[in-house]
Design a protein around this motif. Structure first.
Motif, PDB file in Angstrom:
ATOM      1  N   PRO A 138       0.953  -1.247  -0.016  1.00  0.00           N
ATOM      2  CA  PRO A 138       0.036   0.143   0.006  1.00  0.00           C
ATOM      3  C   PRO A 138       1.079   1.321   0.228  1.00  0.00           C
ATOM      4  O   PRO A 138       1.927   1.101   0.714  1.00  0.00           O
ATOM      5  CB  PRO A 138      -0.817  -0.130   1.289  1.00  0.00           C
ATOM      6  N   SER A 139       0.554   2.355  -0.673  1.00  0.00           N
ATOM      7  CA  SER A 139       1.381   3.266  -0.867  1.00  0.00           C
ATOM      8  C   SER A 139       1.717   4.152   0.514  1.00  0.00           C
ATOM      9  O   SER A 139       2.625   4.944   0.319  1.00  0.00           O
ATOM     10  CB  SER A 139       0.926   4.549  -1.863  1.00  0.00           C
ATOM     11  N   ASN A 140       1.052   3.918   1.291  1.00  0.00           N
ATOM     12  CA  ASN A 140       1.126   4.722   2.865  1.00  0.00           C
ATOM     13  C   ASN A 140       2.037   4.299   3.971  1.00  0.00           C
ATOM     14  O   ASN A 140       2.433   4.821   4.720  1.00  0.00           O
ATOM     15  CB  ASN A 140      -0.155   5.524   3.248  1.00  0.00           C
ATOM     16  N   HIS A 141       2.149   2.880   3.745  1.00  0.00           N
ATOM     17  CA  HIS A 141       2.908   2.145   4.653  1.00  0.00           C
ATOM     18  C   HIS A 141       3.594   1.007   4.160  1.00  0.00           C
ATOM     19  O   HIS A 141       3.434   0.566   3.216  1.00  0.00           O
ATOM     20  CB  HIS A 141       2.353   2.296   5.754  1.00  0.00           C
ATOM     21  N   VAL A 142       4.412   0.431   5.022  1.00  0.00           N
ATOM     22  CA  VAL A 142       5.112  -0.928   4.873  1.00  0.00           C
ATOM     23  C   VAL A 142       4.128  -1.884   5.971  1.00  0.00           C
ATOM     24  O   VAL A 142       4.373  -1.710   7.121  1.00  0.00           O
ATOM     25  CB  VAL A 142       6.411  -0.854   5.229  1.00  0.00           C
ATOM     26  N   PRO A 143       3.548  -3.187   5.427  1.00  0.00           N
ATOM     27  CA  PRO A 143       2.973  -3.935   6.338  1.00  0.00           C
ATOM     28  C   PRO A 143       3.862  -4.564   7.167  1.00  0.00           C
ATOM     29  O   PRO A 143       4.959  -5.128   6.737  1.00  0.00           O
ATOM     30  CB  PRO A 143       2.052  -4.730   5.232  1.00  0.00           C
ATOM     31  N   LYS A 144       3.473  -4.693   8.533  1.00  0.00           N
ATOM     32  CA  LYS A 144       4.317  -5.517   9.372  1.00  0.00           C
ATOM     33  C   LYS A 144       4.647  -6.938   9.070  1.00  0.00           C
ATOM     34  O   LYS A 144       5.748  -7.412   9.288  1.00  0.00           O
ATOM     35  CB  LYS A 144       3.580  -5.504  10.855  1.00  0.00           C
ATOM     36  N   TYR A 145       3.790  -7.398   8.375  1.00  0.00           N
ATOM     37  CA  TYR A 145       3.981  -9.013   8.021  1.00  0.00           C
ATOM     38  C   TYR A 145       4.604  -8.973   6.904  1.00  0.00           C
ATOM     39  O   TYR A 145       4.877 -10.263   6.380  1.00  0.00           O
ATOM     40  CB  TYR A 145       2.454  -9.631   7.955  1.00  0.00           C
ATOM     41  N   ALA A 146       5.119  -8.144   6.281  1.00  0.00           N
ATOM     42  CA  ALA A 146       5.847  -8.139   4.835  1.00  0.00           C
ATOM     43  C   ALA A 146       7.129  -9.273   4.915  1.00  0.00           C
ATOM     44  O   ALA A 146       7.402 -10.025   3.993  1.00  0.00           O
ATOM     45  CB  ALA A 146       6.142  -6.928   4.185  1.00  0.00           C
ATOM     46  N   THR A 147       7.951  -8.807   6.072  1.00  0.00           N
ATOM     47  CA  THR A 147       9.143  -9.506   5.995  1.00  0.00           C
ATOM     48  C   THR A 147       8.843 -11.153   6.099  1.00  0.00           C
ATOM     49  O   THR A 147       9.528 -12.018   5.311  1.00  0.00           O
ATOM     50  CB  THR A 147       9.892  -9.222   7.518  1.00  0.00           C
ATOM     51  N   GLN A 148       7.985 -11.622   6.850  1.00  0.00           N
ATOM     52  CA  GLN A 148       7.393 -13.190   7.056  1.00  0.00           C
ATOM     53  C   GLN A 148       6.967 -13.663   5.660  1.00  0.00           C
ATOM     54  O   GLN A 148       7.010 -14.719   5.185  1.00  0.00           O
ATOM     55  CB  GLN A 148       6.279 -13.409   8.262  1.00  0.00           C
ATOM     56  N   LEU A 149       6.022 -12.711   4.875  1.00  0.00           N
ATOM     57  CA  LEU A 149       5.373 -13.006   3.867  1.00  0.00           C
ATOM     58  C   LEU A 149       6.611 -13.534   2.686  1.00  0.00           C
ATOM     59  O   LEU A 149       6.508 -14.256   2.038  1.00  0.00           O
ATOM     60  CB  LEU A 149       4.528 -12.153   3.313  1.00  0.00           C
ATOM     61  N   PHE A 150       7.622 -12.322   2.661  1.00  0.00           N
ATOM     62  CA  PHE A 150       8.562 -12.556   1.625  1.00  0.00           C
ATOM     63  C   PHE A 150       9.322 -13.910   2.054  1.00  0.00           C
ATOM     64  O   PHE A 150       9.852 -14.689   0.924  1.00  0.00           O
ATOM     65  CB  PHE A 150       9.430 -11.407   1.964  1.00  0.00           C
ATOM     66  N   TYR A 151       9.524 -14.256   3.312  1.00  0.00           N
ATOM     67  CA  TYR A 151      10.305 -15.408   3.729  1.00  0.00           C
ATOM     68  C   TYR A 151       9.627 -16.681   3.210  1.00  0.00           C
ATOM     69  O   TYR A 151      10.003 -17.540   2.579  1.00  0.00           O
ATOM     70  CB  TYR A 151      10.273 -15.405   5.097  1.00  0.00           C
ATOM     71  N   ASP A 152       8.124 -16.546   3.324  1.00  0.00           N
ATOM     72  CA  ASP A 152       7.258 -17.661   2.969  1.00  0.00           C
ATOM     73  C   ASP A 152       7.387 -17.803   1.523  1.00  0.00           C
ATOM     74  O   ASP A 152       7.308 -18.834   1.030  1.00  0.00           O
ATOM     75  CB  ASP A 152       6.011 -17.500   3.443  1.00  0.00           C
ATOM     76  N   MET A 153       7.370 -16.725   0.650  1.00  0.00           N
ATOM     77  CA  MET A 153       7.242 -16.644  -0.536  1.00  0.00           C
ATOM     78  C   MET A 153       8.273 -17.602  -1.206  1.00  0.00           C
ATOM     79  O   MET A 153       8.581 -18.354  -2.030  1.00  0.00           O
ATOM     80  CB  MET A 153       7.255 -15.474  -1.404  1.00  0.00           C
ATOM     81  N   ASN A 154       9.926 -17.240  -0.610  1.00  0.00           N
ATOM     82  CA  ASN A 154      10.908 -17.892  -0.764  1.00  0.00           C
ATOM     83  C   ASN A 154      10.808 -19.584  -0.644  1.00  0.00           C
ATOM     84  O   ASN A 154      11.266 -20.156  -1.613  1.00  0.00           O
ATOM     85  CB  ASN A 154      12.140 -17.410  -0.093  1.00  0.00           C
ATOM     86  N   LEU A 155      10.487 -19.701   0.243  1.00  0.00           N
ATOM     87  CA  LEU A 155      10.158 -21.027   0.708  1.00  0.00           C
ATOM     88  C   LEU A 155       9.252 -21.979  -0.166  1.00  0.00           C
ATOM     89  O   LEU A 155       9.566 -23.087  -0.265  1.00  0.00           O
ATOM     90  CB  LEU A 155       9.425 -21.231   2.212  1.00  0.00           C
ATOM     91  N   ASN A 156       8.329 -21.152  -0.890  1.00  0.00           N
ATOM     92  CA  ASN A 156       7.554 -21.589  -1.831  1.00  0.00           C
ATOM     93  C   ASN A 156       7.952 -21.579  -3.457  1.00  0.00           C
ATOM     94  O   ASN A 156       7.257 -21.829  -4.223  1.00  0.00           O
ATOM     95  CB  ASN A 156       5.904 -21.149  -1.762  1.00  0.00           C
ATOM     96  N   GLY A 157       9.335 -21.242  -3.395  1.00  0.00           N
ATOM     97  CA  GLY A 157       9.887 -21.262  -4.728  1.00  0.00           C
ATOM     98  C   GLY A 157       9.589 -19.508  -5.449  1.00  0.00           C
ATOM     99  O   GLY A 157       9.787 -19.660  -6.708  1.00  0.00           O
ATOM    100  N   LEU A 158       8.962 -18.812  -4.734  1.00  0.00           N
ATOM    101  CA  LEU A 158       8.717 -17.536  -5.575  1.00  0.00           C
ATOM    102  C   LEU A 158       9.853 -16.432  -5.155  1.00  0.00           C
ATOM    103  O   LEU A 158      10.292 -16.448  -3.835  1.00  0.00           O
ATOM    104  CB  LEU A 158       7.242 -17.099  -5.131  1.00  0.00           C
ATOM    105  N   GLN A 159      10.202 -15.626  -6.031  1.00  0.00           N
ATOM    106  CA  GLN A 159      11.105 -14.584  -5.692  1.00  0.00           C
ATOM    107  C   GLN A 159      10.426 -13.150  -5.893  1.00  0.00           C
ATOM    108  O   GLN A 159       9.917 -12.941  -7.026  1.00  0.00           O
ATOM    109  CB  GLN A 159      12.345 -14.580  -6.678  1.00  0.00           C
TER     110      GLN A 159
END
Ligand code: FE
Length: 254
Positions: free
Chosen positions: A110-131
């Motif tokens: 979202p343009s107005n902030h950085v969601p707190k859960y982003a770090t975890q979701l990026f990590y989970d994306m990597n685990l699922n083979g997504l960059q």
């Protein structure tokens, strides 16, 4: 040159409205030296475009390209606003990676902030083979306020994409300056247009690459071009180690 971020599919988001708009944008892209566009219609609460519709619209645009004999290739893709069910929806076939055959996915905050859960979701994306490729960090209020957030994501292995028209100054001096700092600190890996039309949100790719070549040399411009090619070919990118943007306290940015 590859453009991995472009709202050129007609009538499904705030980009091209009609097939004629799409054709106008295609011609402009060719003029800019773009040879391939991996399209990126929005997937967000306002425009919930899912994979089947996107593939249908891509086929429509490919038809326009053939009819007009334009020297440009159109590939699928999507700009996904970060959300909690992203991985479930990807598994359910609702989301599209860049070119639909790579493991790179454009992620928008979202343009107005950085969601707190982003770090975890990026990590989970990597685990699922997504960059994940974080799009236009230079236009996010949370990152503008605290650019170290971008450093932490890049340290974590997230790639990022700067908008060509941020580099050319279209979004103002502050965003232009931050864009340069992001490039200088190896915090970004792609330059893409995020074009929505040929007027207020145009491609600006040629101009942006001229500025990059002028300020940072051919090799930096070439790195950005090659990374774009790597995305659609689904090749691994080996980025430089990022560094933090040195700000003179908080006000250094402004
Ligand atoms: Fe976009």
């Amino acid at each position: 040159m590859i453009d991995i971020h472009c709202h050129i599919l007609p009538g499904i988001d705030d980009g091209a409205k009609t097939a004629l708009d799409t054709l106008t944008m295609l011609k402009s892209a060719v003029d800019e030296g773009i040879t391939t566009i991996a399209v990126s219609p929005h997937h967000n609460p306002q425009y919930n475009n899912e994979r089947p519709l996107i593939l249908e619209k891509v086929a429509e645009v490919q038809q326009i390209v053939r009819e007009n004999q334009l020297p440009i290739e159109i590939l699928p893709g999507q700009e996904v606003r970060i959300y909690g069910d992203l991985l479930q929806d990807y598994a359910a076939g609702k989301l599209v990676t860049s070119s639909d055959r790579s493991h790179y996915m454009l992620i928008e905050f979202p343009s107005n902030h950085v969601p707190k859960y982003a770090t975890q979701l990026f990590y989970d994306m990597n685990l699922n083979g997504l960059q994940p490729i974080l799009v236009h960090p230079e236009r996010n209020a949370g990152i503008i306020e605290n650019p170290d957030l971008l450093y932490e994501f890049v340290e974590q292995g997230v790639l990022s994409q700067i908008t060509a028209s941020s580099i050319t100054g279209h979004f103002g001096k502050k965003i232009q300056k931050l864009s340069f700092q992001i490039i200088e600190n190896d915090l970004t890996h792609f330059v893409a247009s995020d074009a929505h039309n040929v007027t207020s949100r145009a491609f600006k790719m040629r101009e942006a690459f001229e500025i990059i070549t002028d300020q940072y040399g051919f090799s930096t411009a070439q790195m950005f071009r090659e990374n774009g090619q790597a995305v659609i070919a689904d090749r691994t990118i080996y980025p430089n180690s990022p560094s933090k943007i040195k700000t003179k306290k908080f006000f250094g940015l402004f």
